[in-house]
Design an enzyme around this catalytic site. Structure first.
Site, PDB file in Angstrom:
ATOM      1  N   SER A 183     -27.731 -17.589  63.537  1.00  0.00           N
ATOM      2  CA  SER A 183     -26.663 -18.395  64.139  1.00  0.00           C
ATOM      3  C   SER A 183     -27.212 -19.033  65.407  1.00  0.00           C
ATOM      4  O   SER A 183     -28.214 -18.571  65.957  1.00  0.00           O
ATOM      5  CB  SER A 183     -25.462 -17.505  64.483  1.00  0.00           C
ATOM      6  OG  SER A 183     -24.532 -18.186  65.307  1.00  0.00           O
ATOM      7  N   TYR A 195     -21.859  -9.424  67.731  1.00  0.00           N
ATOM      8  CA  TYR A 195     -22.283 -10.581  66.935  1.00  0.00           C
ATOM      9  C   TYR A 195     -23.548 -11.234  67.490  1.00  0.00           C
ATOM     10  O   TYR A 195     -24.531 -11.418  66.764  1.00  0.00           O
ATOM     11  CB  TYR A 195     -21.157 -11.608  66.845  1.00  0.00           C
ATOM     12  CG  TYR A 195     -21.466 -12.711  65.857  1.00  0.00           C
ATOM     13  CD1 TYR A 195     -21.315 -12.500  64.490  1.00  0.00           C
ATOM     14  CD2 TYR A 195     -21.935 -13.948  66.282  1.00  0.00           C
ATOM     15  CE1 TYR A 195     -21.624 -13.497  63.574  1.00  0.00           C
ATOM     16  CE2 TYR A 195     -22.238 -14.950  65.371  1.00  0.00           C
ATOM     17  CZ  TYR A 195     -22.081 -14.714  64.016  1.00  0.00           C
ATOM     18  OH  TYR A 195     -22.394 -15.704  63.120  1.00  0.00           O
TER      19      TYR A 195
END
Length: 335
Positions: A183, A195
């Site tokens: 990401s 995350y």
């Protein structure tokens, strides 16, 4: 005719007077053309190649499975739920095979390896796509407990490592490809929780894997999507989880942020997701497909305008600049 001659003369004079700039532009043009041509070459024999994808219930994995199935590859799609597996099987050809797999369970992964091994035989596995992931809990770091980090890390990082290690023997047989979904938040940490940590870890794991597997003919690519609208990034899901985190905080911590902070934070999240999130997830799956089918895949793919033009460039700037920009995007405590 005279006007054309004058224009040509002027252009020549400009080029000669800015020789260094002209040479740089020419070199950049040649490099861009060479890269375009090189990346257009595809591998052959799609009908003999098997690709294993995790997280195919929805989102990127689901679309990629259908996309590759349409191209004639043998797709082995791992889903977490029976419903997800049944829906995908109903929407694809008989070539595509589904199986249930939990990337946080090593025994489940071992069963998956056995299933895939029977399907691929001596040809080995051409492609492994580590796509399964989760986003929440996310929010201010102080709102987190240790288990909030481990919930995400177990799926997004430890799961990726476990799946990859167990499938490597099959990949070495085929001198295949590994595609790991990271990401832009693996380049620039914007939020608390597991995350960002997990995606930074995927970046590091992929780099070490690529360097270690080059001598065996295995190519490793990293996909770095920007913000896209998927089941794991829905505004409703993030909103609900933020409120859950807030309600369990001690009153002392709530007071330090101020009574309006939660609503301000939720509004910022909704506004940011509304502007930045693209509904076109095929921008991501096209990168995945290229990494699997190109003769010369890229090491990294950035997917989405926000990744290419904002987040990744911002990650290269000095920390005080990126800190300033990120702080501008988040509300300030008013306690």
């Amino acid at each position: 005719m005279v006007l054309t001659d004058n224009l040509m003369t002027y252009l020549v004079e400009v080029m000669l007077s800015h020789l260094a700039l002209t040479c740089a532009l020419l070199l950049a043009s040649v490099a861009a053309i060479r890269r375009f041509i090189r990346e257009s070459y595809r591998v052959g024999g799609f009908g003999q190649k098997h690709v294993f994808i995790t997280g195919c219930d929805s989102g990127f994995g689901n679309l990629l499975a259908r996309q590759l199935d349409g191209k004639g590859l043998h797709v082995l799609a791992a889903c977490l739920s029976e419903e997800g597996a049944a829906d995908l099987a109903a929407a694809t050809s008989s070539r595509l095979k589904t199986l249930l797999l939990d990337v946080t369970d090593s025994e489940s992964i071992r069963r998956g390896v056995q299933f895939v091994s029977r399907e691929v035989g001596e040809r080995g596995l051409w492609g492994l796509v580590n796509n399964a992931g989760r986003s929440i809990p996310i929010g201010p770091t102080e709102w987190m407990k240790l288990e909030d980090f481990t919930k995400v890390l177990d799926v997004n990082l430890i799961g990726v490592i476990d799946v990859t290690l167990q499938f490597l023997p099959l990949l070495k047989k085929a001198q295949g490809r590994v595609v790991n979904v990271a990401s832009v938040l693996g380049r620039l940490s914007l939020i608390g929780g597991g995350y960002c940590l997990s995606k930074w870890g995927v970046e590091a794991f992929s780099d070490s894997l690529r360097r270690g597997m080059q001598q065996f003919g295995i190519k490793v690519s990293i996909i770095e999507p920007g913000f896209f609208k998927t089941a794991v990034t829905s505004v409703e899901l993030i909103d609900t989880d933020l409120r859950r985190l807030w309600t369990r905080l001690p009153q002392e911590i709530k007071d330090s942020y101020g009574e309006t902070y939660l609503e301000d934070y939720v509004k910022v999240q909704e506004f940011s997701m509304g502007i930045l999130c693209s509904p076109d997830i095929s921008k991501v799956t096209r990168c995945m497909e290229h990494a699997l089918t190109a003769q010369f895949p890229r090491t990294r793919y950035s997917a989405g305008w926000d990744a290419k033009l904002f987040w990744i460039p911002l990650s290269y700037l000095p920390s005080f600049v990126s800190d300033f920009v990120v702080n501008m995007l988040l509300p300030s405590p008013k306690g």
